[in-house]
Design an enzyme around this catalytic site. Structure first.
Site, short mmCIF file in Angstrom:
data_model
loop_
_atom_site.label_atom_id
_atom_site.label_comp_id
_atom_site.label_asym_id
_atom_site.label_seq_id
_atom_site.Cartn_x
_atom_site.Cartn_y
_atom_site.Cartn_z
N TYR A 278 36.81 -17.62 53.14
CA TYR A 278 37.17 -16.67 53.94
C TYR A 278 36.30 -16.42 55.20
O TYR A 278 35.08 -16.20 55.16
CB TYR A 278 37.19 -15.25 53.05
CG TYR A 278 37.51 -14.23 53.95
CD1 TYR A 278 38.63 -13.62 54.33
CD2 TYR A 278 36.27 -13.30 54.24
CE1 TYR A 278 38.92 -12.37 55.08
CE2 TYR A 278 36.31 -11.86 55.01
CZ TYR A 278 37.68 -11.70 55.32
OH TYR A 278 38.16 -10.66 56.16
N HIS B 295 38.86 -7.06 67.50
CA HIS B 295 38.23 -5.63 66.85
C HIS B 295 37.53 -4.78 67.84
O HIS B 295 36.94 -3.78 67.29
CB HIS B 295 37.37 -6.35 65.88
CG HIS B 295 38.13 -6.99 64.68
ND1 HIS B 295 38.95 -7.72 64.76
CD2 HIS B 295 37.73 -6.74 63.37
CE1 HIS B 295 39.48 -8.26 63.41
NE2 HIS B 295 38.63 -7.41 62.69
N ASN C 298 30.45 -8.01 60.80
CA ASN C 298 30.44 -7.35 59.34
C ASN C 298 29.26 -6.79 59.08
O ASN C 298 28.11 -7.50 59.40
CB ASN C 298 30.89 -8.59 58.41
CG ASN C 298 31.65 -7.92 57.21
OD1 ASN C 298 31.56 -6.96 56.86
ND2 ASN C 298 32.60 -9.08 56.94
N TYR D 15 13.26 36.60 51.11
CA TYR D 15 13.41 35.20 50.51
C TYR D 15 13.03 34.31 52.04
O TYR D 15 12.64 33.32 51.56
CB TYR D 15 14.64 35.09 50.30
CG TYR D 15 15.01 35.52 48.90
CD1 TYR D 15 14.04 36.42 48.24
CD2 TYR D 15 16.24 35.32 48.26
CE1 TYR D 15 14.38 36.98 47.02
CE2 TYR D 15 16.65 35.99 47.00
CZ TYR D 15 15.63 36.74 46.40
OH TYR D 15 16.08 37.33 45.00
N ARG E 239 9.18 34.30 51.65
CA ARG E 239 8.63 33.93 50.47
C ARG E 239 9.13 32.73 49.66
O ARG E 239 8.47 32.02 49.13
CB ARG E 239 9.01 35.26 49.65
CG ARG E 239 8.34 35.11 47.98
CD ARG E 239 8.58 36.28 47.18
NE ARG E 239 9.73 37.21 47.57
CZ ARG E 239 10.65 37.48 46.70
NH1 ARG E 239 10.49 37.27 45.20
NH2 ARG E 239 11.32 38.67 47.07
N PHE F 103 29.62 -4.90 52.87
CA PHE F 103 29.74 -4.21 53.83
C PHE F 103 30.16 -2.60 53.68
O PHE F 103 30.30 -1.81 54.45
CB PHE F 103 31.22 -4.87 54.63
CG PHE F 103 32.00 -5.01 53.73
CD1 PHE F 103 33.09 -4.03 53.29
CD2 PHE F 103 32.36 -6.53 53.36
CE1 PHE F 103 34.04 -4.30 52.37
CE2 PHE F 103 33.49 -6.58 52.43
CZ PHE F 103 34.23 -5.50 51.94
N GLU G 58 42.11 -3.05 52.33
CA GLU G 58 40.95 -2.24 52.26
C GLU G 58 41.18 -0.90 51.99
O GLU G 58 41.47 0.04 53.02
CB GLU G 58 40.28 -2.35 53.79
CG GLU G 58 39.90 -3.74 53.97
CD GLU G 58 39.94 -4.19 55.54
OE1 GLU G 58 39.89 -3.35 56.39
OE2 GLU G 58 39.72 -5.32 55.72
#
Length: 516
Positions: A57, A87, A199, A284, A287, A333, A418
């Protein structure tokens, strides 16, 4: 940035968080040459697999849903170039230069561990660009935080190849032109190298680390301004007694109480009402500072631990195991750990600002603080700190909206191949904006608390808190009559966000940096 940047040697897999912090704030890096044999061995393993013609792959197959498509040996370089160009589909404002520097350094460290199959000369090219100040222009939007931060890392890689642009002296310059002027040739990718560069979780991790480092500065400043508010309101340091916090056992709570106690030690204001004070218990926001800020500190430390592991890990896919010659596909990834860390940091930043704003609201209210209304000597004619408190409230509300967890969302991508993603990238990208908001809120408290302490003269605060006020007064005088307020807020906020306020106090009075 630091005035004199230091060059840190990256020993892959062993980089302390302090180095990543230094790189973000302006220091440089150099690769440890001991990594070269590991890198060469992984590249040789890829070459051997190609020689056998075995399908692997991303080496000789398509990507994502197209993984079943075999690619001829003659097209392997084209395959890697195509994945980068296809990409590089990000949108939005470019990521800040400090974040991109960190991305590049993280990618170097990951690839140098010898599990990605890239050539040593590819790492040398990336390191040379970083060393020469060539900062790829990376659009900030387009990653879902799984399959790696594909789109932003593609823009980084495209610039190394001479496509796209580098940021030089704050201006975008054509990538091929910038490389040539720096004496570098465009990178030509070998088998698997495009995929290895794309990646990984380096963008999400760099953004989360940036958020952590900025949050840390705001946190430290908020401890100081919180102590200033205690003295301004003539609050008690009894709630910071160590016996209280040892009983509850939380490390962060114990450390915060120690800091608050040290910051207030020696205050004549506190001494003036030890035995005669009408308020039995403080609100608060005064404190419960050890309990709230301590929980925040524990959260920062937990996020730091996760991000340190991620920064030192390998999030490429597939991975090369040179001892057996195998290339195995997995899911490193997937940025779920980073997404969770980013969500924790968002919660922490939200609460830092929320507690500080409540202290500002307390200080401007004479019924709670005992100080003049809105901290002005002549209320009515002057509005004093009325609207700065409103500004703080607006910023806190904005941070609450941004604090919604990103990690609970997922949209399937790549034709459902995916099918679960982390959304880590935008979960981390919001953090610097949230840190800016929180820094402004703490800056407003800084102004208000210093103003409040001024009303107690001639009684003096503690030496550390006097140093904090002195830093402020060097640029911002006390507020007598109303004046243009925005410059005062901007100056105080810079002192918070830059770390100058914490530096003026000294690290020995504050919890150590997270990850140290």
């Amino acid at each position: 940035m630091t005035d004199t940047p230091t060059l840190h040697r990256l020993i892959p897999g062993e980089v302390p968080l302090s180095v990543w912090r230094a790189v973000y704030f302006g220091d440089g890096v150099t690769l440890d040459p001991s990594a070269e044999p590991r890198v060469d061995a992984a590249a040789a393993a890829i070459a051997a697999i190609i020689g056998k013609g075995e399908p692997v792959y991303g080496v000789n197959t398509g990507f994502g849903k197209l993984a079943s498509v075999r690619i001829d040996a003659a097209d392997l370089k084209t395959l890697q170039r195509n994945i980068v160009l296809s990409h590089a589909a990000g949108v939005g404002e470019p990521l800040p230069a400090p974040v991109v520097r960190l991305i590049m350094a993280l990618k170097l460290s990951s690839l140098a561990q010898g599990a990605s199959g890239v050539r040593w000369e590819t790492l040398v090219h990336l390191a040379a660009c970083l060393d020469r100040g060539l900062i790829p222009v990376i659009p900030g939007q387009g990653s879902v935080g799984a399959s790696g931060d594909l789109a932003p890392l593609a823009h980084m890689t495209a610039a190394l190849m001479g496509v796209g642009a580098f940021l030089i002296d704050g201006k975008p310059v054509d990538a091929a032109l910038a490389l040539g002027e720096s004496g570098l040739q465009p990178l030509e990718l070998g088998p698997k190298e495009g995929l290895a560069l794309l990646n990984g979780t380096q963008v999400s991790t760099a953004l989360a680390l940036a958020g952590l480092f900025e949050a840390e500065r705001v946190f430290q400043a908020a401890l100081i301004t919180g102590a200033l508010s205690v003295d301004a309101a003539k609050g008690s340091d009894g709630p910071f007694d160590p016996r209280i916090h040892l009983l509850r056992r939380h490390r962060g709570q114990i450390d915060v109480a120690d800091s608050l106690r040290a910051l207030l030690a020696g205050s004549a204001i506190r001494a003036s009402h030890l035995d005669d004070h009408g308020r039995v218990q403080d609100p608060y926001c005064l404190r419960c500072q050890p309990q709230v800020m301590g929980a925040i500190l524990d959260l920062l430390r937990q996020a730091a631990s996760t991000l340190a592991d991620e920064a030192n890990g390998v999030s490429d896919n597939p991975l090369v195991f040179t001892d057996t010659g195998e290339v195995i596909s997995g899911g490193n990834f997937h940025a779920e750990p980073v997404a969770f860390a980013a969500d924790m940091l968002a919660l922490a930043l939200c609460e830092i600002g929320s507690l500080a704003e409540r202290r500002v609201a307390m200080l401007v209210d004479p019924a709670l603080s005992g100080l003049p209304a809105f901290l002005t000597p002549r209320p009515g004619l002057n509005s004093g700190f009325m609207i700065p408190q409103v500004t703080a409230a607006a910023l806190v509300s904005e941070n609450k909206q941004m604090a919604h967890p990103a990690s609970v969302d997922s949209i399937p991508t790549s034709a459902n191949q995916e099918d679960h993603v982390s959304m880590a990238a935008h979960g981390a990208r919001r953090l610097t904006a949230m840190a800016r908001n929180a820094a402004s809120v703490v800056g407003i408290e800084y102004l208000a608390a210093a103003q409040g302490i001024g009303f107690h003269a001639p009684l003096a605060t503690s030496a550390p808190l006097a140093a904090a006020i002195g830093l402020l007064r060097a640029e911002v005088p006390p507020l007598a009559d109303d004046r243009h307020f925005a410059p005062d807020i901007a100056a105080a906020t810079r002192m918070v966000a830059s770390g100058r306020l914490a530096e003026a106090i000294g690290q020995d009075l504050l919890p150590p940096p997270v990850g140290s």
